[in-house]
Each structure stands twice: as C-alpha cells, then as structure tokens.
Design a protein around this motif. Structure first.
Motif, PDB file in Angstrom:
ATOM      1  N   CYS A  45       0.829  -1.208   0.000  1.00 24.29           N
ATOM      2  CA  CYS A  45       0.000   0.000   0.000  1.00 24.29           C
ATOM      3  C   CYS A  45       0.864   1.258   0.000  1.00 24.29           C
ATOM      4  N   ALA A  46       1.983   1.189   0.716  1.00 23.16           N
ATOM      5  CA  ALA A  46       2.852   2.354   0.821  1.00 23.16           C
ATOM      6  C   ALA A  46       3.713   2.537  -0.428  1.00 23.16           C
ATOM      7  N   ARG A  47       4.083   1.412  -1.044  1.00 22.60           N
ATOM      8  CA  ARG A  47       4.913   1.456  -2.256  1.00 22.60           C
ATOM      9  C   ARG A  47       4.161   0.729  -3.375  1.00 22.60           C
ATOM     10  N   ARG A  48       3.246   1.431  -3.997  1.00 26.00           N
ATOM     11  CA  ARG A  48       2.431   0.794  -5.038  1.00 26.00           C
ATOM     12  C   ARG A  48       3.260   0.380  -6.247  1.00 26.00           C
ATOM     13  N   ASP A  49       4.434   0.964  -6.396  1.00 23.73           N
ATOM     14  CA  ASP A  49       5.308   0.538  -7.490  1.00 23.73           C
ATOM     15  C   ASP A  49       5.849  -0.874  -7.254  1.00 23.73           C
ATOM     16  N   LEU A  50       5.718  -1.367  -6.022  1.00 22.91           N
ATOM     17  CA  LEU A  50       6.160  -2.723  -5.701  1.00 22.91           C
ATOM     18  C   LEU A  50       5.007  -3.712  -5.587  1.00 22.91           C
ATOM     19  N   ALA A  51       3.773  -3.231  -5.628  1.00 21.79           N
ATOM     20  CA  ALA A  51       2.608  -4.093  -5.437  1.00 21.79           C
ATOM     21  C   ALA A  51       2.384  -4.996  -6.644  1.00 21.79           C
ATOM     22  N   GLU A  52       1.982  -6.226  -6.381  1.00 23.29           N
ATOM     23  CA  GLU A  52       1.622  -7.141  -7.470  1.00 23.29           C
ATOM     24  C   GLU A  52       0.361  -6.661  -8.188  1.00 23.29           C
ATOM     25  N   THR A  53      -0.520  -6.025  -7.447  1.00 23.91           N
ATOM     26  CA  THR A  53      -1.769  -5.494  -8.020  1.00 23.91           C
ATOM     27  C   THR A  53      -1.956  -4.054  -7.555  1.00 23.91           C
ATOM     28  N   PRO A  54      -1.210  -3.106  -8.107  1.00 23.13           N
ATOM     29  CA  PRO A  54      -1.260  -1.721  -7.611  1.00 23.13           C
ATOM     30  C   PRO A  54      -2.606  -1.044  -7.795  1.00 23.13           C
ATOM     31  N   SER A  61       0.109  -7.929  -1.583  1.00 23.65           N
ATOM     32  CA  SER A  61       1.293  -8.702  -1.942  1.00 23.65           C
ATOM     33  C   SER A  61       2.270  -7.838  -2.720  1.00 23.65           C
ATOM     34  N   TYR A  62       3.550  -7.975  -2.435  1.00 22.49           N
ATOM     35  CA  TYR A  62       4.558  -7.291  -3.249  1.00 22.49           C
ATOM     36  C   TYR A  62       4.920  -8.172  -4.439  1.00 22.49           C
ATOM     37  N   CYS A  63       5.590  -7.613  -5.396  1.00 17.34           N
ATOM     38  CA  CYS A  63       6.008  -8.349  -6.588  1.00 17.34           C
ATOM     39  C   CYS A  63       7.284  -9.123  -6.292  1.00 17.34           C
ATOM     40  N   PRO A  64       7.260 -10.472  -6.379  1.00 18.48           N
ATOM     41  CA  PRO A  64       8.461 -11.249  -6.085  1.00 18.48           C
ATOM     42  C   PRO A  64       9.475 -11.252  -7.221  1.00 18.48           C
ATOM     43  N   GLY A  99      -1.031 -13.848  -7.249  1.00 12.83           N
ATOM     44  CA  GLY A  99       0.114 -14.501  -7.851  1.00 12.83           C
ATOM     45  C   GLY A  99       0.171 -14.321  -9.355  1.00 12.83           C
ATOM     46  N   ALA A 100       1.293 -13.776  -9.864  1.00 18.87           N
ATOM     47  CA  ALA A 100       1.526 -13.613 -11.307  1.00 18.87           C
ATOM     48  C   ALA A 100       0.457 -12.747 -11.969  1.00 18.87           C
ATOM     49  N   PHE A 101       0.100 -11.641 -11.345  1.00 15.76           N
ATOM     50  CA  PHE A 101      -0.842 -10.689 -11.926  1.00 15.76           C
ATOM     51  C   PHE A 101      -0.124  -9.591 -12.714  1.00 15.76           C
ATOM     52  N   CYS A 102       1.068  -9.195 -12.239  1.00 14.59           N
ATOM     53  CA  CYS A 102       1.746  -8.037 -12.827  1.00 14.59           C
ATOM     54  C   CYS A 102       2.554  -8.448 -14.062  1.00 14.59           C
ATOM     55  N   PRO A 103       2.948  -7.487 -14.909  1.00 14.26           N
ATOM     56  CA  PRO A 103       3.706  -7.815 -16.126  1.00 14.26           C
ATOM     57  C   PRO A 103       5.005  -8.564 -15.848  1.00 14.26           C
ATOM     58  N   ARG A 104       5.686  -8.283 -14.743  1.00  9.81           N
ATOM     59  CA  ARG A 104       6.947  -8.953 -14.434  1.00  9.81           C
ATOM     60  C   ARG A 104       6.743 -10.440 -14.140  1.00  9.81           C
ATOM     61  N   CYS A 105       5.594 -10.756 -13.509  1.00 10.75           N
ATOM     62  CA  CYS A 105       5.350 -12.127 -13.047  1.00 10.75           C
ATOM     63  C   CYS A 105       4.452 -12.933 -13.979  1.00 10.75           C
ATOM     64  N   ARG A 106       3.666 -12.248 -14.812  1.00 16.45           N
ATOM     65  CA  ARG A 106       2.656 -12.932 -15.616  1.00 16.45           C
ATOM     66  C   ARG A 106       3.298 -14.027 -16.472  1.00 16.45           C
TER      67      ARG A 106
END
Length: 497
Positions: A45-54, A61-64, A99-106
């Motif tokens: 929430c504090a760092r939406r640039d790191l969120a898996e689903t901003p 969840s953060y982006c792993p 899990g695997a929602f963001c472009p980096r993880c998809r």
C-alpha cells in the motif's frame, strides 16, 4: 483487516524494545512475525510501485520478481533484528492471493515464485544466524497447494495461486525451515514425510479429536493460539484466553483428562484467571464469603422450569455454593410451579411480558445474575477482524435496567455466547465474562449449566431503587431466563485492617 493491531496505529522502536525487556524478565522469547509476500499491506500500500496489483484499493502482496521488493523487506527485517535480536523469525506466507498478476510475473510458475521468495528470505536470515519459520498452507495438497478461484463479489480480487511445485523446490534446497501448520492432520503427514519440524498453528485445544494420537504419530513440537485482535482485555478474553487456558495442559503435560472434566475445570478456573488479568477485577474477586447475600426474588417468578423446546426441571433447588459464589434456585412447588423469570423479546407474546421488575434494592457493590437462554442466538461475529464494534459481536437478547434512587439509570447486557449460552449447552463452551455453574442435570443425564453474570456497581454509595429484566429486540427467538440474584456488599473498614 486486523485494524485493532497496535491500537490501530503503530509502535516505535523504543516501545518494542520495552516489550522485549519485559519479555526477557519473564523468560519469554519474542518471535516476530514479519509478513512477507502475502499480507504485506505495509509494503504494497505504501509502495504501489512494488505491489503485485497496484490498482487494488488494498494491495496485500509485493512483486516477487522485483528486486526492489527485497531491498524494502530486508531493510524492515533488519530493523526488527536490531531491536529484538531474535533467534527465529516467522515470515508469514499464508493465504497468498495475488500470484503472477503483474507484467513482471505474468506467465511464470506461481509455485516457483513462491518457493524462490521463501528461499531468498531464508538465506537472508540464515546469514544472520536466525531460524526461519513460516505458515505451511501453500505446501499442503488439499489446502492451498493446487490453487482455486475464490469469489468475494466485486469488493476483493481473491484467488489462490497454484503452488504445486513450491514444496519440492524448497525441500531440494533446505530442510531447516520450521512450519506453523494450520492444515490439520493432513498437514502433519506432509511435514513429517518431509522431515520438517512443525507446530500446530491456530491451535484450539477444544477442537482436537485425539490429541494423544496426534502428538504420538506426528512428532509435532507444540502449538500456538492466534489472536487476530487488538491487545485489549475484552477482545483477547472473548477470542483467546479461554481456549489458550484450556490448551496449556495439552502443550505442557502428557496427561490429559477427559474433555468434559477438563472443560468443567477450565470453566471453574476462568473466574480466577479473570481476577488476575483484569485491569479492574470484578467485586467478587476480592469479596470475603460474609459479603455475599443471596436475594429472594421469588415474587418475580413467572415461568416454570420447562418450556416448549427446553427443559431445566433437573436443576437442583435450594441453596448452592459453586465456583466461589453462593446462589439459590427456587423450588417450583411452593411458588405455583414457577421458579424463574422469563421475558419476551417483542410485545404481544401472550403470557410473557417484555420486562419484569425484580425485588432488588439497596446499596451493593455488585449483583450476580444467574441465567440461561431458551435456545441459541444469532451466530456470533468474530470480534477481532469481522467488526469495528467488538462489543456488539454477540447478540443482545436482553438486559438488566438498574435505577439508582437519584434517578440515574444504567444497564447490564445479557448476550448470548458471551454472558450465557443456550439451556442445553452444558460445558461445551467456555466464557471469560461469566461464571459457569453446574447446577443439576438435563433430561439426557448430562450436566445442566447456568451462568452467573456479574454487574459491578460504579456508585455503591447510592442506593439502588429498582432493577428490571428486559427483553431486547433481535433477529433470533432466543429468550433469557433468570433463576436467582446474589448481591455483594460494599467493602467494610475491617476488610482493610
């Protein structure tokens, strides 16, 4: 969602250091649970640039796949270690939903994402000589390992990523991660086969079917009772203290009494536990036997000990002394067949008023109302994470209206599943805020239990003019029953000599 944690705010380093020093004084070890991957609102929430689903209102969840996630996480972990110097850290990892929602993880294997995250954190802690603990649900087949969709309407995007491959990946690299297992005996089997040490997570001793066999067959190390609530006497007492007190014997002894005997013992002990834990102990905790007075309320009796769907005719009549308080249950024979007060919860019910005045007057330090209910009330809401109003989590089925002689009025609530239970509940549930009284037998021969709910008088120098028992409107048809009232005198000068 556990908004009561840290009083709804946060604590500073010196607060945490003070807690550690206090724990050290009592020989206790603090094991910090630093949630990672899942339930990481504090990062996502504090760092939406790191969120898996901003784009979510409350990303958890953060982006792993983003190395910056670990720079932030490890910075936070190192700060905890600086203050606590722990021997072990719990890294969370339960209920991973994004899990695997963001472009980096998809498109990546979510099991591998999960396992790699665990191993990175494990390596960071091991370099510092710290043991890793984690929740085990994503490693157990039937629980969360194979993943599935979970709909909660339009409010929350909830899924369970497939973590099928995670278990083997982690096991190939290490066997020294400790597990908090809340997946029951099937989880026991998984972790025993892997050779991983574990404890029972979210433990509730009263729900264990065969604890002796579970300990013998699984090799578990112990257990922990989760709170999910504020560090507040009411919420801890409502949710945890009775269950924790019952579970102590399962964890610290190898001799286990029969469950019914253990439940009666704990129900009996809870009054004393409350007197030691409460910021303001009830008056009965410090009252000498001579300060109790059983009041005669038979003039208010309006119902026999049996109804259409309930039967308490097996209660012992006459004087009793149980769980450190005296009481009297009226004999229905000389009172026209009636030996209790019953109130309705809505107007117009033939033969049952919504309120009954009790013959209770005088200057008292406290009143103990001995009561039961005709049936179950509305299911209780979880007081820690399902409501902003934990004191309304149990249904109000009635109350005692107390009026002092100067006209000021107060009340004492009658709540199902908090200050009483249904007539045939017996000792199947334990309550912190009321005394269980084994007062006879039920038609099936089991123990009949009523509950003594204590009201503390905040104005003992002002005489009580009247007390009424009143039914409260509500969703269920459970009605309160009153069998007797015991008063506690104000402290006398000689009590302090």
């Amino acid at each position: 969602c556990h908004f009561g944690v840290a009083g709804g705010s946060y604590i500073e380093k010196d607060d945490l250091a003070h807690l550690k020093n206090t724990a050290d004084m009592y020989g206790l070890e603090i094991v910090p649970e630093i949630q990672s991957l899942s339930h990481t609102y504090y990062i996502a929430c504090a760092r939406r640039d790191l969120a898996e689903t901003p784009e979510m209102a409350w990303p958890d969840s953060y982006c792993p796949s983003n190395e910056e996630s670990y720079k932030v996480l490890f910075d936070i972990m190192d700060e905890y270690m600086e203050v606590l110097n722990p021997g072990r850290v719990h890294i969370g990892h339960d209920e991973w939903r994004a899990g695997a929602f963001c472009p980096r993880c998809r498109g990546k294997d979510t099991g591998a994402l999960f396992a790699d995250d665990v191993l990175k954190i494990h390596a960071h802690l091991k370099e510092r000589g710290i043991e890793t603990w984690m929740w085990g649900d994503h490693l157990v087949d039937w629980h969360n390992r194979f993943g599935r969709a979970w709909s909660e309407g339009t409010v929350v995007r909830y899924e369970k990523p497939d973590t099928t491959t995670a278990r083997d990946i982690i096991a190939a690299h290490t066997s020294d991660i400790r597990i908090t297992n809340w997946s029951g005996t099937r989880g026991d089997e998984v972790f025993k086969d892997l050779g991983w040490k574990f404890i029972v997570g979210n433990m509730a001793g009263t729900r264990e079917q065969d604890w002796t066999a579970r300990v013998r067959e699984s090799g578990l190390l112990g257990g922990e009772i989760s709170s999910w609530c504020a560090l507040d006497e009411f919420e801890l007492a409502k949710l945890n203290i009775p269950e924790a007190a019952y579970s102590i014997n399962l964890l610290w002894s190898d001799r286990y009494p029969e469950k019914e005997k253990a439940m009666e013992h704990m129900a009996f002990e809870l009054a004393g536990i409350r007197s030691r834990l409460a910021a303001e102990p009830p008056a009965s905790a410090n009252a000498t036997p001579t300060r109790f007075e059983v009041l005669d309320i038979k003039s208010a009796f309006n119902h026999p000990p049996k109804g259409d769907k309930w039967d308490l005719s097996g209660l012992k009549v006459g004087d009793m002394f149980y769980n450190a308080v005296p009481l009297h249950i009226g004999d229905p024979a000389p009172t026209g067949g009636n030996n209790l007060v019953r109130v309705a919860r809505m107007d117009g019910i033939e033969g049952r008023p919504m309120e009954v005045e009790l013959p209770v007057r005088g200057r008292w330090a406290a009143l103990v109302f001995f009561q039961s209910a005709t049936e179950k009330g509305r299911p209780t809401v979880h007081a820690g994470d399902a409501t902003h109003f934990p004191r309304e989590s149990s249904e109000l089925i009635g109350f005692y209206e107390i009026r002092w002689e100067d006209g000021l009025v107060t009340s004492h609530p009658i709540r199902w599943d908090e200050t009483l239970a249904e007539w045939d509940c017996g000792l199947s549930r334990m309550y912190y805020f009321t005394r269980a009284i084994v007062a006879g037998t039920l038609p099936d021969g089991s123990q009949a239990v009523i509950w003594g709910s204590e009201w503390t008088n905040t104005r003992p120098d002002i005489a009580i003019e009247s007390v009424k028992m009143v039914g409260a409107n509500g969703l269920s048809s459970s009605e309160p029953l009153l069998f007797g009232v015991t008063a506690i005198e104000k402290p006398r000068v000689e009590d302090y000599r």
